[in-house]
Design a protein around this motif. Structure first.
Motif, PDB file in Angstrom:
ATOM      1  N   GLN A 397      -8.519 186.416 -91.372  1.00  0.00           N
ATOM      2  CA  GLN A 397      -8.147 187.814 -91.459  1.00  0.00           C
ATOM      3  C   GLN A 397      -7.303 188.054 -92.714  1.00  0.00           C
ATOM      4  O   GLN A 397      -6.696 186.812 -92.900  1.00  0.00           O
ATOM      5  CB  GLN A 397      -7.629 188.689 -90.287  1.00  0.00           C
ATOM      6  N   ASN A 398      -7.318 188.991 -93.464  1.00  0.00           N
ATOM      7  CA  ASN A 398      -6.170 189.426 -94.708  1.00  0.00           C
ATOM      8  C   ASN A 398      -6.234 191.132 -94.436  1.00  0.00           C
ATOM      9  O   ASN A 398      -7.051 191.629 -93.574  1.00  0.00           O
ATOM     10  CB  ASN A 398      -6.658 188.692 -95.832  1.00  0.00           C
ATOM     11  N   PRO A 399      -5.326 191.348 -95.309  1.00  0.00           N
ATOM     12  CA  PRO A 399      -5.200 192.824 -95.169  1.00  0.00           C
ATOM     13  C   PRO A 399      -6.540 193.784 -95.658  1.00  0.00           C
ATOM     14  O   PRO A 399      -6.306 195.032 -95.335  1.00  0.00           O
ATOM     15  CB  PRO A 399      -4.029 193.160 -96.487  1.00  0.00           C
ATOM     16  N   THR A 400      -7.454 192.961 -96.044  1.00  0.00           N
ATOM     17  CA  THR A 400      -8.802 193.833 -96.437  1.00  0.00           C
ATOM     18  C   THR A 400      -9.493 193.967 -95.301  1.00  0.00           C
ATOM     19  O   THR A 400     -10.666 194.637 -95.297  1.00  0.00           O
ATOM     20  CB  THR A 400      -9.295 193.402 -97.663  1.00  0.00           C
ATOM     21  N   GLY A 401      -9.534 193.006 -94.462  1.00  0.00           N
ATOM     22  CA  GLY A 401     -10.460 192.940 -93.176  1.00  0.00           C
ATOM     23  C   GLY A 401     -10.737 191.623 -92.504  1.00  0.00           C
ATOM     24  O   GLY A 401      -9.751 190.765 -92.489  1.00  0.00           O
ATOM     25  N   LEU A 402     -11.724 191.405 -92.011  1.00  0.00           N
ATOM     26  CA  LEU A 402     -11.998 190.390 -91.002  1.00  0.00           C
ATOM     27  C   LEU A 402     -13.097 189.531 -91.674  1.00  0.00           C
ATOM     28  O   LEU A 402     -14.083 190.229 -92.226  1.00  0.00           O
ATOM     29  CB  LEU A 402     -12.334 190.885 -89.599  1.00  0.00           C
ATOM     30  N   TYR A 403     -13.261 188.029 -91.251  1.00  0.00           N
ATOM     31  CA  TYR A 403     -14.086 187.270 -92.249  1.00  0.00           C
ATOM     32  C   TYR A 403     -14.554 186.253 -90.970  1.00  0.00           C
ATOM     33  O   TYR A 403     -13.806 185.900 -90.512  1.00  0.00           O
ATOM     34  CB  TYR A 403     -13.390 186.380 -93.289  1.00  0.00           C
ATOM     35  N   LEU A 404     -15.835 186.019 -91.108  1.00  0.00           N
ATOM     36  CA  LEU A 404     -16.436 184.876 -90.231  1.00  0.00           C
ATOM     37  C   LEU A 404     -17.095 183.900 -91.068  1.00  0.00           C
ATOM     38  O   LEU A 404     -17.763 184.289 -92.073  1.00  0.00           O
ATOM     39  CB  LEU A 404     -17.551 185.485 -89.339  1.00  0.00           C
ATOM     40  N   VAL A 405     -16.658 182.524 -90.600  1.00  0.00           N
ATOM     41  CA  VAL A 405     -17.236 181.593 -91.271  1.00  0.00           C
ATOM     42  C   VAL A 405     -18.117 180.537 -90.473  1.00  0.00           C
ATOM     43  O   VAL A 405     -17.691 180.169 -89.211  1.00  0.00           O
ATOM     44  CB  VAL A 405     -16.174 180.532 -91.819  1.00  0.00           C
ATOM     45  N   PRO A 552     -25.965 182.567 -95.469  1.00  0.00           N
ATOM     46  CA  PRO A 552     -24.485 182.727 -95.910  1.00  0.00           C
ATOM     47  C   PRO A 552     -23.544 182.001 -95.037  1.00  0.00           C
ATOM     48  O   PRO A 552     -23.789 181.588 -93.975  1.00  0.00           O
ATOM     49  CB  PRO A 552     -24.522 184.181 -95.466  1.00  0.00           C
ATOM     50  N   ILE A 553     -22.673 181.589 -95.857  1.00  0.00           N
ATOM     51  CA  ILE A 553     -21.573 181.093 -95.386  1.00  0.00           C
ATOM     52  C   ILE A 553     -20.390 181.613 -94.803  1.00  0.00           C
ATOM     53  O   ILE A 553     -19.770 181.663 -93.324  1.00  0.00           O
ATOM     54  CB  ILE A 553     -20.725 179.786 -96.094  1.00  0.00           C
ATOM     55  N   VAL A 554     -20.201 182.770 -95.304  1.00  0.00           N
ATOM     56  CA  VAL A 554     -19.087 183.797 -95.171  1.00  0.00           C
ATOM     57  C   VAL A 554     -19.514 185.357 -95.087  1.00  0.00           C
ATOM     58  O   VAL A 554     -20.123 185.475 -96.012  1.00  0.00           O
ATOM     59  CB  VAL A 554     -17.897 183.670 -96.037  1.00  0.00           C
ATOM     60  N   ILE A 555     -19.140 186.087 -94.067  1.00  0.00           N
ATOM     61  CA  ILE A 555     -19.445 187.441 -93.969  1.00  0.00           C
ATOM     62  C   ILE A 555     -18.268 188.158 -93.775  1.00  0.00           C
ATOM     63  O   ILE A 555     -17.390 187.663 -93.288  1.00  0.00           O
ATOM     64  CB  ILE A 555     -20.555 187.677 -93.188  1.00  0.00           C
ATOM     65  N   SER A 556     -18.035 189.365 -94.124  1.00  0.00           N
ATOM     66  CA  SER A 556     -16.949 190.055 -93.943  1.00  0.00           C
ATOM     67  C   SER A 556     -17.270 191.607 -93.344  1.00  0.00           C
ATOM     68  O   SER A 556     -18.345 191.770 -93.394  1.00  0.00           O
ATOM     69  CB  SER A 556     -16.147 190.411 -95.309  1.00  0.00           C
TER      70      SER A 556
END
Length: 570
Positions: A397-405, A552-556
């Motif tokens: 996570q970061n201030p802009t949202g959630l990430y899945l790897v 894809p490796i990373v989605i947000s």
């Protein structure tokens, strides 16, 4: 008594129609090509009942006079070529003089036309038989109407697919013509409903918008390359937008759309690891080359052509597409579509629906940073580790949202780039094998090896004939024993398809195979230190967004979209 007779003109045309006009789409293709050859700047196509009732093509070209209108219905009568030299240097789309008589023999056909010097005139044929002629009201150009196609050939009509399918085939033909002729304005209607309308300005972003939609058009990349007399312009849609079939890969040579397995595959290969396995891109490849280097007189439908240098063209296309997708920076795919100018409400305001709602702009949140923090680079954002989902997907996570790897895809990308670089550092040193490797090849593979033995040996594989087989006694020092088969058969396949070895492509395929085998598997637990190391290595990759096979490796998930789902934003 002679048993061989000369068939009459009408029957000959019906036989030719079996090759030239196989379905309504092929008839439409011939009519549009004639309109393009007439130097038209605007072409109208009007279809009735999926084209089965009527196909009408209207252009503003140079037109035909009364004499030419009659000659157009004669087999092998054409204005496109006059001698053998012209046949070897064809610059027009049509040239055989078979289309009009073939279509007229299996339909009710009316051609009306006007030149700048003559009055408009029409000629009507039904089933290959002349019916009537006369003067008609028409602006300069030509109008062709084809009604009741195959009405007199019930066997062919019986095998016509559903009306919707036939319309889809016709739209494919039209789309190809639009792409290969961007400076011609097209209007296409079906039962008085407009399906296509282009301005003829030559703007490919506009064309892709009309044909595929705004979301596709805004991702369009344009790249071009040139070698000797071959010029290639590639119009490529983002690999995030793919199709299940190769139909949306359109190849045009000197304005003629063609079918060529090798060239289509070179486009797919050019997308490299950006493309998911089993998916195909949307692309238009415009090739300009000397007409003397191609032969279009191969098939009655003129969709197949012969090249004197097909593999040179294929390699040039592959390089052009690959160069267009050289990774600089790509945004991580957002699985929830973002809407601009968000506003936020508190939960209590939504609960109390009768109260005045206070609106405030969304502001970034600050999160407590856990133990693992991924360093910020120019490609992946700064984000903090949260946990793992389904034993496979790492959450950040970061201030802009959630990430899945995807941990397997990330490890595969890291290993792929490492192995690819290692294979590129080829040295002349060889290593001796304690036990020689024996290969038994098929006859076609033996021919390839014998014809290219010196070339194959220059890459470190020196085959020695041994009875009915071949043996290898030594290998390049950089090649591991377990990967030899990939190398050997990869070289042979390269030579079979392209008549040359593309070491870059060979390294790519070998690196993919080896990387996938040794990558971290799904559902394998990772420690915090392993996750930090994995993400640090991923950040260092040239392309941290996709695995070597295009997944894809990373989605947000953006913070705005998440809060919208919880009704905190409306």
């Amino acid at each position: 008594m002679a048993t061989i007779i000369k068939l009459d003109e009408r029957l000959s045309n019906m036989i030719a129609a079996g090759e030239v006009v196989t379905r309504p789409a092929s008839a439409l293709k011939e009519l549009i090509e004639n309109a393009i050859d007439a130097k038209s700047t605007k072409i109208e196509i009007h279809l009735k009942n999926h084209g089965l009732e009527e196909i009408k093509v209207l252009d503003n070209g140079i037109g035909m006079d009364k004499t030419d209108l009659h000659l157009a219905f004669l087999r092998h009568a054409t204005s496109k070529i006059k001698n053998e030299f012209d046949l070897a240097h064809i610059v027009s789309l049509g040239f055989r003089g078979e289309a009009v008589p073939a279509i007229a023999s299996v339909s009710k056909m009316v051609i009306s036309s006007k030149t700048p010097q003559t009055d408009p005139y029409f000629v009507t044929y039904e089933g290959g038989t002349f019916i009537e002629e006369g003067y008609v009201a028409l602006n300069q150009g030509t109008e062709v109407k084809v009604r009741d196609l195959f009405y007199n050939v019930p066997a062919r009509l019986k095998y016509i697919k559903s009306p919707q399918t036939e319309l889809a085939y016709m739209l494919e033909v039209i789309d190809e013509m639009i792409l290969s002729n961007p400076k011609i304005a097209f209007i296409v209607t079906h039962d008085q409903k407009t399906l296509r309308k282009t301005s003829g300005t030559g703007d490919y972003v506009e064309l892709f918008h009309h044909l595929y939609g705004a979301d596709v058009a805004k991702t369009l990349k344009q790249h071009q390359t040139e070698q000797n007399d071959i010029k290639i312009k590639a119009y490529l849609v983002s690999p995030q937008i793919t199709r299940a079939r190769k139909n949306d890969i359109v190849i045009a040579v000197n304005g003629r759309t063609i079918q060529n397995y090798t060239l289509v595959n070179s486009v797919v290969e050019g997308y490299h690891t950006h493309l998911m396995v089993g998916r195909y891109p949307i692309a238009f490849i415009d090739i300009k080359m000397d007409v003397a280097l191609i032969d279009v007189n191969v098939h009655p439908q003129k969709k197949e052509i012969k090249f004197t240098n097909e593999y040179v063209v294929a390699n040039l296309i592959r390089k052009c597409v690959s160069d267009a997708f050289t990774v600089q920076y790509e945004s991580i795919p957002d699985v929830l579509k973002e809407t601009p100018k968000p506003v936020k409400y508190t939960g209590f305001e939504l609960w109390e629906s009768g109260m005045d709602i206070q609106v405030e702009e969304t502001k970034p949140r600050t999160f407590n940073t856990p133990d693992v923090t991924v360093s910020e680079t120019k490609k992946l954002p700064l984000m903090s580790y949260v946990g793992v989902y389904a034993g496979t997907y790492l959450l950040f996570q970061n201030p802009t949202g959630l990430y899945l790897v995807d941990q397997h895809a990330a490890a595969e990308r890291i290993r792929y780039e490492m192995i690819y670089d290692r294979l590129g550092a080829i040295k002349t040193e060889h290593k001796q094998l304690l036990t020689p490797m024996t290969y038994t090849f098929r006859p076609v593979e033996i021919d390839i090896i014998e014809q290219n033995k010196a070339l194959i040996a220059s890459y470190g594989l020196d085959f020695e004939p041994f009875q009915d087989s071949y043996i290898l006694r030594e290998l390049p020092i950089w090649l591991e024993d377990k990967d030899v088969d990939y190398m050997v058969y990869g070289l042979i396949e390269q030579l079979r398809q392209y008549q040359s070895i593309d070491l870059k492509k060979l390294r790519d395929q070998l690196a993919k195979d080896v990387a996938c085998k040794g990558a971290i598997k799904a559902n394998k637990p990772l420690s915090t230190i392993e996750i930090e190391h994995l993400m640090t290595q991923l950040n260092a990759c040239e392309n941290p967004y996709y695995c070597p096979h295009g997944r894809p490796i990373v989605i947000s998930f953006t913070q705005y979209e998440i809060e919208k789902l919880f009704k905190r934003i409306v």
